[in-house]
Design an enzyme around this catalytic site. Structure first.
Site, short mmCIF file in Angstrom:
data_model
loop_
_atom_site.label_atom_id
_atom_site.label_comp_id
_atom_site.label_asym_id
_atom_site.label_seq_id
_atom_site.Cartn_x
_atom_site.Cartn_y
_atom_site.Cartn_z
N GLY A 29 0.84 -1.21 0.00
CA GLY A 29 0.00 0.00 0.00
C GLY A 29 0.87 1.25 0.00
N PHE A 30 0.36 2.30 0.63
CA PHE A 30 1.09 3.56 0.63
C PHE A 30 2.47 3.41 1.26
CE2 PHE A 30 -3.08 5.44 -0.08
CZ PHE A 30 -2.78 6.46 -0.95
N GLU A 187 -17.72 12.14 2.07
CA GLU A 187 -17.51 12.01 0.62
C GLU A 187 -18.62 11.17 -0.02
OE1 GLU A 187 -12.62 12.14 0.70
OE2 GLU A 187 -13.64 10.23 0.47
N ASP A 316 -1.05 2.60 8.80
CA ASP A 316 -2.24 2.44 9.66
C ASP A 316 -2.06 1.38 10.74
OD1 ASP A 316 -3.41 4.29 8.06
OD2 ASP A 316 -4.99 3.00 7.27
N ALA A 331 -2.91 8.80 4.70
CA ALA A 331 -1.88 8.40 3.74
C ALA A 331 -0.52 9.08 3.98
CB ALA A 331 -2.38 8.68 2.33
N GLN A 332 -0.56 10.35 4.37
CA GLN A 332 0.71 11.08 4.51
C GLN A 332 1.69 10.42 5.48
OE1 GLN A 332 1.25 15.40 4.94
NE2 GLN A 332 -0.97 15.49 4.84
C1 FAD Z 1 -12.27 5.04 1.53
C2 FAD Z 1 -11.01 5.63 2.09
C3 FAD Z 1 -10.73 6.97 1.88
C4 FAD Z 1 -9.57 7.51 2.39
N1 FAD Z 1 -9.31 8.83 2.15
C5 FAD Z 1 -8.15 9.36 2.57
C6 FAD Z 1 -7.82 10.70 2.24
O1 FAD Z 1 -8.60 11.41 1.59
N2 FAD Z 1 -6.62 11.18 2.66
C7 FAD Z 1 -5.74 10.41 3.36
O2 FAD Z 1 -4.66 10.87 3.69
N3 FAD Z 1 -6.03 9.15 3.70
C8 FAD Z 1 -7.21 8.60 3.31
N4 FAD Z 1 -7.50 7.30 3.63
C9 FAD Z 1 -6.58 6.55 4.49
C10 FAD Z 1 -5.38 6.01 3.72
O3 FAD Z 1 -5.81 5.36 2.55
C11 FAD Z 1 -4.62 5.04 4.63
O4 FAD Z 1 -4.21 5.76 5.76
C12 FAD Z 1 -3.42 4.45 3.91
O5 FAD Z 1 -3.86 3.62 2.85
C13 FAD Z 1 -2.56 3.63 4.88
O6 FAD Z 1 -1.49 3.10 4.18
P1 FAD Z 1 -0.87 1.70 4.60
O7 FAD Z 1 0.32 1.50 3.74
O8 FAD Z 1 -0.71 1.64 6.06
O9 FAD Z 1 -2.00 0.64 4.25
P2 FAD Z 1 -2.74 0.35 2.86
O10 FAD Z 1 -2.49 1.41 1.88
O11 FAD Z 1 -4.12 0.01 3.23
O12 FAD Z 1 -1.99 -0.97 2.33
C14 FAD Z 1 -2.08 -2.18 3.01
C15 FAD Z 1 -1.73 -3.29 2.04
O13 FAD Z 1 -1.54 -4.49 2.77
C16 FAD Z 1 -2.13 -5.56 2.07
N5 FAD Z 1 -2.41 -6.60 3.05
C17 FAD Z 1 -3.23 -6.53 4.12
N6 FAD Z 1 -3.20 -7.68 4.82
C18 FAD Z 1 -2.35 -8.50 4.18
C19 FAD Z 1 -1.89 -9.84 4.41
N7 FAD Z 1 -2.30 -10.54 5.47
N8 FAD Z 1 -1.04 -10.38 3.53
C20 FAD Z 1 -0.61 -9.67 2.46
N9 FAD Z 1 -1.00 -8.41 2.20
C21 FAD Z 1 -1.84 -7.83 3.05
C22 FAD Z 1 -3.36 -4.96 1.44
O14 FAD Z 1 -3.80 -5.72 0.34
C23 FAD Z 1 -2.86 -3.57 1.04
O15 FAD Z 1 -2.34 -3.56 -0.27
C24 FAD Z 1 -8.66 6.72 3.14
C25 FAD Z 1 -8.95 5.37 3.35
C26 FAD Z 1 -10.11 4.82 2.83
C27 FAD Z 1 -10.41 3.37 3.06
#
Ligand code: FAD
Length: 464
Positions: A29-30, A187, A316, A331-332
């Site tokens: 993810g991010f 939204e 997250d 996301a940031q």
């Molecule tokens: C609908 C929505 C709107 C949002 N709007 C905003 C916004 O406007 N601005 C903002 O800043 N943030 C926003 N967010 C929040 C932002 O998207 C998250 O904070 C961000 O994605 C977190 O990044 P991450 O890398 O921690 O997790 P993610 O980007 O969620 O990536 C996690 C990854 O882990 C993978 N994964 C999970 N479990 C497993 C496993 N067991 N095995 C293998 N892979 C796995 C998933 O498939 C995914 O690809 C929004 C979130 C949602 C759901």
């Protein structure tokens, strides 16, 4: 946990078998994709493991759910994102456990993968606060699949109403209920209202989509609670002018096919959506290190769980405190943490002390509808914006951060086209013709003794 002084140098045991250090990243993810890109120029071998083959730009998921954009506009195969980096491989598999002593990640396929460094950034998922049975009636929005299901339900509701109107001369009230007044709920509510009142107004012959009612229900005292109070108020004003009916301080106690209930009051709902809560991935607890009450992993200033300098937990899934506050799950911080992991592993390899992580907060922006948004900017200027200016800020930020140049151009063209023509590009229904709650509403409404929520809730309505 906060602090900016360099941490002491971290000794990572040499990689096994004399190979280059292997960095395993769980979650593309991010945080994960940012870390991988940062690490790509170092003498390490990187494996990204994700159960999906694509990165999803979650902030624009609601635009897929409400038929503005197509899934491919906001998602890219992880393989494509890193295809020019020879030291990165991508494995589509689900991580189901860890062996921290053996330094192994266990996969659903049965395989185990060795690591020298492990980064876990598996994100979060919906939380129904102990009512998982509500998930079927009120889907949340986290993945492309969720977005397509929401799109199906919303569009199907109009189709079924048109058909029923033709057959019987009436149809159940087209009430759409969004539970949760955070950015995603706001939204979704604004976008459903937009689609009903602006974009579909010429599409039907027997129903008037503009008569659909959209309800946004928040349990706390105000919507967008992470924003300054002034912006919450402006958001309510903008939602109201779009035709969304906002209720605050109202706890939903039941979600059933065809209605939601708050205590002894209820509200008919043809489509109910859940935007009220998230919970961290279960992988946090599976790591077997210290977590907070919600299951996020407690990390120190170099993003490690205690006693494990070889493990980083980001985004997250992590609990990182700065100046006494936990960083928000947006996301940031995830992107900046991912970048920082690359930097710290580089410091290890150069035998230098790790630089502690410090989050640079540029502010928040949430969109509400066509030309409506709120922005709480902290950089490059400090300002609270609402309306058109905030919407342009939102548009610019989201286009800028979209993965891949092609997506940026495609999304921009789609948006401009939709904006001027009032058409919506992706109004396609895939899947079943079944809409939970619809059949029930046609028959005897399980009516009852309960009072309708939208007529008898003085005080709950419209405030922030
Ligand atoms: C609908 C929505 C709107 C949002 N709007 C905003 C916004 O406007 N601005 C903002 O800043 N943030 C926003 N967010 C929040 C932002 O998207 C998250 O904070 C961000 O994605 C977190 O990044 P991450 O890398 O921690 O997790 P993610 O980007 O969620 O990536 C996690 C990854 O882990 C993978 N994964 C999970 N479990 C497993 C496993 N067991 N095995 C293998 N892979 C796995 C998933 O498939 C995914 O690809 C929004 C979130 C949602 C759901």
């Amino acid at each position: 946990m906060a602090g900016t002084a360099p941490a002491s140098r971290v000794e990572i045991p040499p990689p096994t078998m004399g190979h280059r250090p292997r960095v395993v990243i769980v979650g593309g993810g991010f945080a994960g994709t940012h870390a991988a890109k940062g690490l790509a120029d170092l003498p390490v071998d990187i494996t990204i493991i994700d159960r999906r083959n694509h990165f999803t730009f979650q902030p624009l998921l609601y635009q897929v759910a409400l038929a503005v954009l197509s899934p491919a506009n906001i998602a890219s195969p992880i393989r494509t994102i890193v295809r020019h980096k020879q030291n990165i491989e991508v494995l589509m598999d689900e991580v189901i456990g860890f062996d921290l002593d053996q330094r192994q990640v266990h996969l659903k396929s049965g395989a185990a993968m060795d690591y020298d460094y492990l980064m876990v950034s598996a994100g979060a998922t919906h939380s129904y606060f102990g009512h998982d049975e509500w998930a079927e009636q009120a889907p949340g929005l986290k993945t492309i699949e969720d977005a397509i299901e929401i799109r199906r339900r919303v569009l199907l509701a109009f189709e079924l109403a048109e058909r029923q109107m033709l057959e019987t001369g009436s149809h159940p009230p087209l009430n759409f209920v969004v539970i949760g007044g955070g950015p995603t709920g706001v939204e979704l509510a604004g976008a459903i209202s937009d689609i009903a009142k602006l974009y579909m107004r010429h599409d039907f012959r027997h129903i008037d989509p503009a008569k659909a009612r959209v309800f946004l229900i928040e349990g706390g005292p105000r919507i967008l609670s992470a924003y300054p109070e002034e912006l919450s108020r402006k958001a309510v004003e903008q939602l109201t002018s779009l035709g969304v009916e906002v209720y605050t301080g109202l706890q939903i106690t039941d979600v059933q096919p065809g209605y939601v209930a708050a205590g002894d009051r209820r509200l008919d709902s043809v489509v109910t959506l859940w935007a009220a809560g998230v919970q961290p991935s279960p992988l946090g607890k599976l790591l077997g290190v210290e977590t907070n009450r919600r299951g996020q992993v407690m990390v120190n200033q170099t993003l490690n769980p205690a006693g494990h300098p070889e493990i980083f937990v980001c985004g997250d899934l992590s609990h990182f405190e700065q100046d006494g506050n936990q960083l928000p799950g947006v996301a940031q911080p995830a992107m900046q943490m991912g970048d920082h992991v690359g930097k710290m592993i580089g410091e290890d390899l150069a035998r230098q002390p790790r630089t502690p992580f410090r989050y640079f907060d540029k502010g928040d922006v949430a969109t509400i509808g066509r030309m409506a948004a709120v922005a709480h900017l902290k950089w490059p200027v400090k300002a609270n914006l609402s309306g058109f200016l905030a919407w342009v800020t939102w548009l610019t930020v989201h286009i800028f951060f979209l993965i891949g140049f092609r997506n940026r151009i495609a999304v921009l063209i789609d948006w401009i086209w939709n904006y001027f023509t009032f058409t919506r590009g992706a109004r396609l229904i895939y899947g079943s013709e079944d809409l939970p709650g619809w059949v029930r509403q046609q028959g005897v409404r399980p009516e009852a003794e309960t009072a309708p929520l939208d007529e008898t809730s003085p005080g709950a309505r419209g405030g922030v």
